[in-house]
Design an enzyme around this catalytic site. Structure first.
Site, short mmCIF file in Angstrom:
data_model
loop_
_atom_site.label_atom_id
_atom_site.label_comp_id
_atom_site.label_asym_id
_atom_site.label_seq_id
_atom_site.Cartn_x
_atom_site.Cartn_y
_atom_site.Cartn_z
N CYS A 150 -6.19 -26.43 8.56
CA CYS A 150 -5.21 -25.81 9.54
C CYS A 150 -4.77 -26.19 10.78
O CYS A 150 -5.71 -27.34 10.75
CB CYS A 150 -5.91 -24.51 9.89
SG CYS A 150 -6.80 -24.11 11.74
N CYS B 259 -12.29 -27.83 8.54
CA CYS B 259 -10.67 -26.88 8.47
C CYS B 259 -9.67 -28.16 8.26
O CYS B 259 -9.57 -28.77 9.12
CB CYS B 259 -10.89 -26.35 8.69
SG CYS B 259 -9.30 -25.11 8.90
N CYS C 225 -7.17 -27.37 13.82
CA CYS C 225 -7.90 -27.95 13.32
C CYS C 225 -8.03 -28.83 13.17
O CYS C 225 -7.78 -29.61 13.54
CB CYS C 225 -9.25 -27.34 12.53
SG CYS C 225 -9.83 -25.77 12.52
N ASP D 68 1.06 -1.32 0.32
CA ASP D 68 -0.14 0.35 0.34
C ASP D 68 0.65 0.89 0.10
O ASP D 68 2.13 1.79 0.58
CB ASP D 68 -0.52 -0.20 1.16
CG ASP D 68 -2.47 1.50 1.00
OD1 ASP D 68 -1.55 1.92 0.34
OD2 ASP D 68 -3.15 1.08 2.32
N ASP E 101 -7.72 -7.75 0.94
CA ASP E 101 -6.68 -7.72 1.97
C ASP E 101 -7.58 -6.97 3.42
O ASP E 101 -8.75 -6.45 2.97
CB ASP E 101 -5.50 -7.01 2.05
CG ASP E 101 -5.54 -5.32 2.18
OD1 ASP E 101 -5.20 -4.76 2.73
OD2 ASP E 101 -6.24 -4.86 1.03
N HIS F 288 -6.13 -20.26 12.09
CA HIS F 288 -7.51 -20.74 11.67
C HIS F 288 -8.34 -19.93 10.33
O HIS F 288 -8.87 -19.77 9.63
CB HIS F 288 -8.02 -21.13 12.73
CG HIS F 288 -9.85 -21.55 12.40
ND1 HIS F 288 -9.91 -22.88 12.03
CD2 HIS F 288 -11.27 -21.16 12.73
CE1 HIS F 288 -12.17 -23.00 11.30
NE2 HIS F 288 -12.13 -21.35 11.88
#
Length: 386
Positions: free
Chosen positions: A324, A322, A327, A93, A284, A353
């Site tokens: 991840c 999930c 998880c 940015d 984002d 997560h």
């Protein structure tokens, strides 16, 4: 200017599309969610964590990196990728929004923005040209232009017009300086439609607040400039969902299809899906990690507050679907315990997560677009988050 962006599929019932944006650090599949590494770090997570949650592109911030550790320092240390041990793509940015948020500490002129550091009060000047130089020193893959941002909630059209005119003039200067700094022969298209990219890309920022006529004008102005992609700035700042949707559509309907569109600072699932429907490719936001630090978890069945007593004996993972790290390895009961005990590990695991939830949602969005079922997917998804 050639944009190294390849559209793969288009949804027959909306403006949603899938594609690949090629950067010097590799391909990025779109629509994409980009975790926010404002100061060369996504809060509580390592670069290895970000790989584990399937992040392909990160968002970092020129304003913050310029002040600390300094863009010259980053350049001397081999650039931002080497500094933070990240081999994927990075978009920076320009810092216009951060300067906007320091309203009592900044002064806008034709030359640029004079502002005081929020760290020590020291004075600094951002211009369209030196922001390009700073991003060059940072070494990011996608650069954005300096712009003037105003609040989107109950704005004055006069103020929106003034901000847009200044942004347009700065954009012309930024595009000119970019071409002086970066060799343009370093993007080539291969026979399979992919691109080989050796240099950083330039995205222009489209302002206009909630006024659709200004957004349309801004989009057409930016479309005439030599850029590789476009940013929708100055939204998700307090306007209604309808105002946001109308502003987005006014922009995407007036941009060429063969370049990517990036909605700056948008990260809530419902708003992302609404914008994908209107032809936006990149997103984002700090939201998924910020709410994780407050115990809020996103799942396929809707929101979950890990602080609630009902999870203290719950042996299930946060989300059965999930993959991840949290998880795969821990129960809701354990994560609830960590959070209620003030253990910082909870921030890391819940943040992992939540980001994986959004990257996994983007995978499902891309699949739905490819199958022609995006609007059905969106309707079913939103029911769980209303």
């Amino acid at each position: 200017m050639i944009s190294p962006f390849k559209i793969l599929t288009k949804d027959p019932q909306s403006k949603a599309r899938t594609g690949i944006l090629y950067t010097k650090h590799g391909p990025v599949k779109t629509p994409v969610f980009m975790p926010v590494a404002t100061q060369a770090s996504v809060k509580a997570l390592t670069s290895a964590d970000l790989k584990d949650v399937h992040a392909e592109c990160l968002l970092s911030n020129t304003y913050h990196l310029y002040l600390r550790p300094g863009t010259k320092t980053l350049q001397q240390l081999g650039g931002l990728h080497k500094f933070m041990k990240w081999d994927g793509s990075i978009l920076t940015d320009s810092g216009g929004f951060q300067v906007y948020s320091l309203s009592q500490f900044r002064k806008i002129s034709e030359e640029g923005v004079l502002f005081r550091s929020h760290h020590d009060g020291s004075k600094h000047l951002f211009t369209p040209e030196n922001v390009i130089n700073f991003e060059n020193e940072i070494g990011s893959d996608i650069w954005t232009m300096l712009d003037v941002c105003i609040h989107a909630k109950d704005p004055s059209k006069h103020d929106a017009r003034q901000a847009l005119e200044q942004t347009k003039r700065w954009a012309v200067r930024a595009a000119k300086h970019y071409q002086e700094v970066v060799p343009q022969q370093n993007i080539t298209q291969n026979t399979d439609g992919s691109f080989s990219v050796q240099n950083s890309l330039l995205f222009g920022i489209i302002q206009g607040s909630i006024f659709t006529d200004l957004r349309k004008e801004a989009a057409r102005h930016m479309a005439a400039l030599p850029t590789h992609g476009y940013c929708l700035g100055g939204l998700s700042l307090g306007e209604t969902q309808q105002q946001m949707n109308d502003a987005v559509l006014a922009v995407t309907e007036n941009l060429p299809e063969n370049k990517p569109r990036y909605f700056m600072g948008l990260g809530t699932p419902v708003e992302i899906l609404n914008s994908v429907e209107r032809g936006v490719d990149m997103f984002d936001c700090v939201w998924p990690t910020r709410v994780a630090r407050n115990g809020l978890v996103m799942t396929d069945e809707g929101r979950m507050n890990i602080k609630n007593a009902c999870y203290r004996l719950d042996e299930r993972p946060l989300d059965e679907n999930c993959d991840c790290f949290a998880c795969r390895n821990y129960s809701r009961a354990y994560l609830s315990h960590l959070f209620r005990s003030g253990e910082l590990t909870s921030h890391r695991l819940l943040s992992m997560h939540n980001i994986r939830f959004l990257t996994r949602t983007m995978e499902r969005v891309r699949e739905a677009i490819e199958n022609g079922t995006f609007l059905q997917f969106k309707e079913e998804f939103i029911k769980k988050y209303e």
